[in-house]
Design a protein around this motif. Structure first.
Motif: not given
Length: 149
Positions: A59-65, A129-137
């Motif tokens: 699976v590939s998911i787009n997270d912002a850039k 640290m916010y990178s993980g939160v963005r990934g979960v979202k």
């Protein structure tokens, strides 16, 4: 000038200096911890889905850039229970294949996506640290928009 005013100015200057040193220390620690990719360690043996008989779909998911890469793991053909697996900072979700297998053995479908700068995902580094939160979202948004799960 009175002595207590001189002492007060000296204490304020010392506190300001200590705060600046702590800030500099925090910036250095941030660069060391998050300033590079966190790929798998070649000295460690990571289990794979084949070791546990798990079916896995890339699976590939787009997270912002950034594009996050991972897998959808299953043991059963159909399951109405879903877990979005969140790895910690570092090697990515493949360091937790044993745990993913446990959840799949309990009848769950597991979405495990590597955060930015970790293992299979894009990015030069973790970026805080916010990178993980963005990934979960991003993974939650993917699961909500996917009728196959």
């Amino acid at each position: 000038m009175e002595i207590w005013k001189i002492v007060l100015i000296a204490v304020c200057a010392a506190v300001a200096f200590i705060v600046l040193l702590l800030l500099l220390f925090a910036v250095i620690v941030d660069k060391i911890a998050f300033g590079k990719r966190a790929d798998k360690n070649p000295l460690l043996k990571y289990f794979t889905s084949k070791d546990f008989g798990l079916s896995c779909e890339p699976v590939s998911i787009n997270d912002a850039k950034t594009t996050l890469h991972g897998y959808i793991y299953k043991k059963q053909v159909t399951s109405n229970k879903l877990i979005i697996f969140c790895h910690g900072m570092g090697p990515g979700h493949i360091a937790y294949t044993t745990e993913v297998n446990y959840f799949c053995s309990c009848g769950y479908t597991v979405i495990a996506v590597d955060y930015r700068g970790c293992n299979f995902s894009d990015g030069k580094n973790i970026r805080g640290m916010y990178s993980g939160v963005r990934g979960v979202k991003a993974a939650i948004d993917f699961a909500r928009g996917n009728d196959k799960l």
